[in-house]
Design a protein around this motif. Structure first.
Motif, short mmCIF file in Angstrom:
data_model
loop_
_atom_site.label_atom_id
_atom_site.label_comp_id
_atom_site.label_asym_id
_atom_site.label_seq_id
_atom_site.Cartn_x
_atom_site.Cartn_y
_atom_site.Cartn_z
N GLY A 132 0.79 -1.29 -0.04
CA GLY A 132 0.03 0.17 0.04
C GLY A 132 0.84 1.16 -0.06
O GLY A 132 2.05 1.34 0.03
N SER A 133 0.16 2.20 -0.01
CA SER A 133 0.79 3.61 -0.19
C SER A 133 0.26 4.55 1.21
O SER A 133 -0.89 4.49 1.68
CB SER A 133 0.59 4.26 -1.43
N LEU A 134 1.16 5.48 1.48
CA LEU A 134 0.84 6.43 2.23
C LEU A 134 1.65 7.93 2.06
O LEU A 134 2.55 7.82 1.32
CB LEU A 134 1.37 6.16 3.77
N ARG A 135 0.76 9.12 2.49
CA ARG A 135 1.50 10.30 2.17
C ARG A 135 1.84 11.05 3.41
O ARG A 135 0.61 11.28 4.04
CB ARG A 135 0.93 11.10 1.13
N LEU A 136 2.88 11.15 3.80
CA LEU A 136 3.38 11.96 5.04
C LEU A 136 3.47 13.43 4.55
O LEU A 136 4.08 14.01 3.68
CB LEU A 136 4.55 11.53 5.76
N THR A 167 9.18 9.12 -2.37
CA THR A 167 9.29 10.33 -3.18
C THR A 167 9.50 11.48 -2.01
O THR A 167 8.34 11.76 -1.63
CB THR A 167 8.63 10.53 -4.23
N ILE A 168 10.48 12.31 -1.95
CA ILE A 168 10.35 13.31 -1.05
C ILE A 168 10.01 14.62 -1.98
O ILE A 168 10.62 14.69 -3.22
CB ILE A 168 11.69 13.65 -0.15
N SER A 169 9.15 15.49 -1.51
CA SER A 169 8.97 16.71 -2.16
C SER A 169 8.86 17.85 -1.48
O SER A 169 8.54 17.77 -0.06
CB SER A 169 7.91 16.48 -3.46
N ARG A 170 8.76 18.94 -1.66
CA ARG A 170 8.42 20.32 -0.89
C ARG A 170 7.62 21.47 -1.61
O ARG A 170 7.65 21.43 -2.95
CB ARG A 170 9.83 20.71 -0.17
N GLN A 180 4.19 26.76 1.00
CA GLN A 180 3.43 26.41 2.14
C GLN A 180 4.37 25.83 3.21
O GLN A 180 3.60 25.30 4.11
CB GLN A 180 2.60 25.33 1.59
N SER A 181 5.48 26.09 3.11
CA SER A 181 6.40 25.64 4.26
C SER A 181 6.20 24.05 4.44
O SER A 181 6.35 23.83 5.75
CB SER A 181 6.60 26.34 5.47
N THR A 182 5.97 23.28 3.48
CA THR A 182 5.76 21.82 3.67
C THR A 182 6.52 21.04 2.79
O THR A 182 6.91 21.08 1.89
CB THR A 182 4.37 21.70 3.37
N VAL A 183 7.04 19.99 3.85
CA VAL A 183 7.60 18.83 2.85
C VAL A 183 6.73 17.58 2.97
O VAL A 183 5.94 17.35 4.03
CB VAL A 183 9.02 18.58 3.63
N TYR A 184 6.95 16.77 2.03
CA TYR A 184 5.96 15.59 1.61
C TYR A 184 6.93 14.30 1.70
O TYR A 184 7.88 14.40 1.23
CB TYR A 184 5.07 15.85 0.57
#
Length: 119
Positions: free
Chosen positions: A16-20, A68-71, A75-79
């Motif tokens: 499965g998948s999750l997004r933090l 995959t990391i992204s920003r 929005q001052s956010t990292v995913y």
């Protein structure tokens, strides 16, 4: 003060998948490198992925091709998008950020979010 708030953890089946998400707030002038780390029970904390302000990324070998990391600087956010999850990915995931704020430069950590992958 600068704070990080994480979200997106949970329980998922293998495959499965999750997004933090991790959002910074406070008196911030600039966010530099942003990172996701994890710590499994009985193990040392390890750096999972990092991303510089200009978008350069690095990954732990065991997650390459799956995470995959992204920003979003506005929005001052990292995913952290996590796909093809495995039971060995189970851990507390926490973000940390290098920042420049009103009081100068520093590093701030989030409180962590639990990710559990069932087999």
């Amino acid at each position: 003060q600068v704070q990080l708030v994480e979200s997106g953890g949970g329980l998922v089946q293998a495959g499965g998948s999750l997004r933090l998400s991790c959002t910074a707030s406070g008196r911030i002038f600039r966010l530099n490198t942003m990172r996701w780390n994890r710590q499994a029970p009985g193990k040392q904390r390890e750096l999972v992925a990092s991303i510089t302000r200009d978008g350069s990324t690095n990954y732990l070998d065991s997650v390459k091709g799956r995470f995959t990391i992204s920003r979003d600087n506005a929005q001052s956010t990292v995913y952290l998008q996590m796909n093809s999850l495995k039971p060995e990915d189970t851990a507390v995931y926490s973000c940390n950020v290098d920042y420049v704020g009103r009081s100068g430069a520093g590093v701030v950590w989030g409180q962590g979010t639990q990710v559990t992958v069932s087999s």
